[in-house]
Design a protein around this motif. Structure first.
Motif, mmCIF file in Angstrom:
data_model
loop_
_atom_site.group_PDB
_atom_site.id
_atom_site.type_symbol
_atom_site.label_atom_id
_atom_site.label_comp_id
_atom_site.label_asym_id
_atom_site.label_seq_id
_atom_site.Cartn_x
_atom_site.Cartn_y
_atom_site.Cartn_z
ATOM 1 N N LEU A 63 0.831 -1.201 0.000
ATOM 2 C CA LEU A 63 0.000 0.000 0.000
ATOM 3 C C LEU A 63 0.868 1.255 0.000
ATOM 4 C CD1 LEU A 63 -2.877 1.218 0.194
ATOM 5 C CD2 LEU A 63 -2.638 1.105 2.679
ATOM 6 N N GLN A 64 1.940 1.244 0.805
ATOM 7 C CA GLN A 64 2.831 2.394 0.860
ATOM 8 C C GLN A 64 3.602 2.547 -0.444
ATOM 9 O OE1 GLN A 64 4.481 3.099 4.628
ATOM 10 N NE2 GLN A 64 6.286 4.205 3.904
ATOM 11 N N GLN A 65 3.970 1.420 -1.069
ATOM 12 C CA GLN A 65 4.649 1.486 -2.361
ATOM 13 C C GLN A 65 3.725 2.056 -3.437
ATOM 14 O OE1 GLN A 65 5.792 -2.638 -2.653
ATOM 15 N NE2 GLN A 65 7.881 -2.242 -1.941
ATOM 16 N N PHE B 290 17.054 2.663 -2.975
ATOM 17 C CA PHE B 290 15.897 2.509 -2.091
ATOM 18 C C PHE B 290 15.396 3.868 -1.610
ATOM 19 C CE2 PHE B 290 14.047 1.387 2.160
ATOM 20 C CZ PHE B 290 12.972 0.674 1.650
ATOM 21 N N ASN B 291 14.098 4.087 -1.788
ATOM 22 C CA ASN B 291 13.421 5.279 -1.258
ATOM 23 C C ASN B 291 12.710 4.839 0.023
ATOM 24 O OD1 ASN B 291 11.670 7.376 -0.610
ATOM 25 N ND2 ASN B 291 11.138 7.803 -2.740
ATOM 26 N N SER C 262 10.309 1.964 -1.707
ATOM 27 C CA SER C 262 10.255 1.675 -3.137
ATOM 28 C C SER C 262 11.641 1.626 -3.765
ATOM 29 C CB SER C 262 9.411 2.741 -3.845
ATOM 30 O OG SER C 262 9.502 2.624 -5.236
ATOM 31 N N TYR C 263 11.781 0.733 -4.751
ATOM 32 C CA TYR C 263 12.977 0.655 -5.574
ATOM 33 C C TYR C 263 12.705 1.215 -6.973
ATOM 34 C CZ TYR C 263 15.188 -2.463 -2.172
ATOM 35 O OH TYR C 263 15.751 -2.994 -1.043
ATOM 36 N N ALA C 264 11.569 1.861 -7.168
ATOM 37 C CA ALA C 264 11.191 2.351 -8.494
ATOM 38 C C ALA C 264 12.309 3.213 -9.074
ATOM 39 C CB ALA C 264 9.897 3.151 -8.416
ATOM 40 N N GLN C 265 12.612 2.968 -10.336
ATOM 41 C CA GLN C 265 13.709 3.670 -10.985
ATOM 42 C C GLN C 265 13.322 5.100 -11.353
ATOM 43 O OE1 GLN C 265 14.455 0.176 -13.811
ATOM 44 N NE2 GLN C 265 16.441 1.160 -13.695
#
Length: 618
Positions: free
Chosen positions: A421-423, A588-589, A594-597
């Motif tokens: 959910l947080q991601q 990492f955020n 998140s690891y979103a690029q």
């Protein structure tokens, strides 16, 4: 009051109130999976003196659930041959196999108690009729408009224009504001049991009052045969209904996403079913999965190279339908049978590569997307973030409509759901609690299901749950996190026993992925190795079977603790689809988990054909 909310309120009135634990995600508990099989259903019906006939997907018998049904010849009971789910065409009563078996035992032991329930037999039917009456009173028949008004309405809704005379058969209605169209849904007895709605502003389709009544949007021509053409959208439905074909036209309630077992009885009467679901890879995969559920021997497929009807200006529909090919074939096949599929893959090379990750474009570039029927193995050292990454990796796909089943054996479902959910939100939830309900509502719409197992489980129990979910919810992606926790490995077990048990699990999921055309992602811990050495395929715990059976092997390498400028990155060390290998940096955020690029500053990846293990991986 909003019409949809009013219908829901009527349907919920007088129903039993269930109070599950507060949650915003969907659980799949093993105790909810009925222990049922086709032989068991036959045996139970015969033992209770119930005559039945065997259909394509259901057993059909006279409904004897209630006294009211006993006196009406129209009351037919449909029992799903795979799940045991039953529903009556007259009283609209439905339930799981265990409820049906219990009702048979109750009527034998306590007939008087069964009679006391007689007054409430048709409560669901009364509620349904009330909700339909509300829709009838608040809407107007579209056939009452003249040709100019009808054309203006269809243009407003961006629908293909059909003959005005066809409106007599379709019974389409529209609300007073002319913002919602209502298409009637008919059950197996051709009764209207609901409506498919289309909104003019959002162009979204929904079902009223509930899909559980087994209604389908269906057009049967005067000279109809015992065949039906299944399409995913209202636009396709209208075009084919207007084309003067001899087959019935059926619009699926949830497009290419799922085929609910509630509507299977309404399709029993057709000896031949033609699936025309579209030209992309998802439509092709759905066609094969739906055919297994409907019975492959009676299903044909319009090859994916043919576009959907409303996208073509002039088409010879009869010729296209005549060219459909049968889905079913024996265990031994020939190239002649596969020829159309091979050609379709070549003609739609960009579409058959798979669903691409939006958060991980580099991964999409290496793997060419996420495809059904494959097995992916993910490994990485303890604490490197495997679960966090794979949750976002699966969330990305679920947000694009990939039905996902999570088996988390190491951490609680609530914690996993909170992470996802947080991601999805991209913000810290604890600092934005006022947005929780809004975010949770959006998350709940995603096709994500959670198995309620925790800790050690036998492969038999897990596979029963996975196969049940795949049939009911048309699961396209299964995640097991992780294999060692599922096995319940302890130091006391012999090494050969542990390796043998893990190989058995991997073989079971490999077979499942291929047979059910479903992607499986297995998270496996690596062997204990030196911290200053990179992990390889031989680092995966157990024997070599995991890396041999896998189509894709992903390794999270974490060099932050062993080098001053060390980084964490995802390494693709095996890619059976294209052979391309490469790495993707993981930044990492923490706030978004998140690891979103981010937008690439330079060329992100170098891909090349597969190399030997002795060569250095880029």
């Amino acid at each position: 009051m909003n019409l949809i909310k009013l219908c829901d309120a009527i349907l919920m009135r007088n129903r039993p109130v269930y109070k599950p634990a507060m949650r915003f995600y969907k659980d799949l508990a093993f105790e909810d999976i009925p222990e049922v099989s086709t032989p068991l259903i036959k045996k139970t019906l015969s033992a209770n003196g119930i005559s039945f006939e065997e259909g394509h997907t259901c057993f059909i018998s006279k409904c004897n659930l209630f006294n009211n049904c006993n006196t009406d010849e129209k009351a037919k009971l449909y029992i799903n041959k795979t799940t045991g789910f039953y529903m009556c065409s007259l009283c609209k009563h439905s339930g799981q196999w265990g409820q049906f078996a219990a009702s048979l035992s109750l009527r034998k032991a306590k007939k008087s108690e069964a009679k006391k329930k007689n007054d409430n037999d048709f409560s669901e039917l009364r509620e349904l009729n009330e909700s339909l009456e509300i829709i009838t009173q608040s809407t107007q028949e579209l056939k009452s408009f003249d040709n100019v008004g009808f054309v203006n309405i269809f243009n407003k809704f961006k629908l293909p224009i059909i003959a005005h005379s066809l409106l007599e058969s379709l019974d389409i209605r529209i609300n007073s504001e002319q913002t919602i169209l209502y298409f009637p849904l008919r059950n197996v007895e051709n009764e209207i049991v609901g409506y498919r709605t289309l909104n003019s502003s959002t162009h979204q389709e929904s079902t009223l009052p509930n899909i559980q009544y087994g209604g389908l949007l269906m057009f049967r021509p005067i000279r109809s045969r015992d065949s039906a053409i299944l399409v995913p959208t209202i636009s396709d439905f209208l075009v084919l209904s207007n084309s003067k074909l001899s087959a019935s036209i059926v619009c699926l309630p949830n497009g290419v996403n799922t085929l609910s077992q509630y509507v299977l009885p309404s399709l029993e009467k057709f000896k031949k079913i033609i699936l025309w679901l579209g030209s992309d890879n998802k439509a092709w995969d759905s066609s094969r999965n739906f055919a297994r559920k409907l019975g492959e021997k009676r299903c044909s497929l319009i090859k994916p190279s043919e576009q959907l009807p409303h996208l073509q200006n002039v088409q010879d529909f009869k010729a296209i339908i005549a060219g459909s090919h049968v889905m079913w074939h024996k265990s031994i096949t020939t190239f002649g049978t596969l020829r159309a599929e091979v050609l379709s893959d070549l003609q739609n090379i960009d579409k058959v590569q798979g669903v691409r990750w939006k958060r991980f474009p580099t991964l999409s570039k290496i793997l060419m997307g996420h495809r059904r029927g494959e097995l992916t193995v993910l490994t990485g050292s303890t604490g490197c973030g495997k679960t966090t990454f794979v949750s976002e990796y699966s969330l990305d796909l679920a947000m694009q409509g990939v039905s996902t089943l999570w088996g988390s054996f190491e951490i609680r479902n609530a914690r996993l759901a909170r992470t996802m959910l947080q991601q999805m939100a991209g913000i810290p939830l604890g600092e934005n609690l006022h947005l929780f309900d809004q975010l949770a509502d959006e998350f709940q719409k995603l096709p994500i299901y959670f198995m309620t197992f925790h800790g050690q489980q036998t492969i038999k129990i897990v596979m029963e749950a996975v196969e049940h979910a795949t049939y009911i919810h048309d699961i396209a992606h299964v995640i097991i996190d992780n294999v060692q926790f599922m096995m319940g490995i302890s130091e006391e077990q012999k090494h050969m026993d542990r390796f043998w048990k893990q190989d058995t699990i991997i073989a079971a999921f490999r077979t499942f992925a291929t047979r059910m055309n479903c992607h499986v992602t297995l998270v496996i811990h690596p062997r204990k190795e030196r911290d200053d050495e990179d992990l390889t395929t031989s680092s995966i715990f157990g024997g070599a079977k995991a890396s041999q059976e896998a189509d894709n092997v992903l390794i999270i390498q974490d060099r932050r603790l062993t080098a001053i400028k060390g980084k964490k990155y995802l390494q693709v060390v095996k890619n059976r689809y294209s052979g391309d290998l490469g790495i993707m940096t993981l930044e990492f955020n923490k706030k978004a988990l998140s690891y979103a690029q981010k937008k690439p500053k330079e060329k992100a990846i170098e891909t090349r054909p597969e190399v030997s293990e002795s060569e250095e991986t880029s």
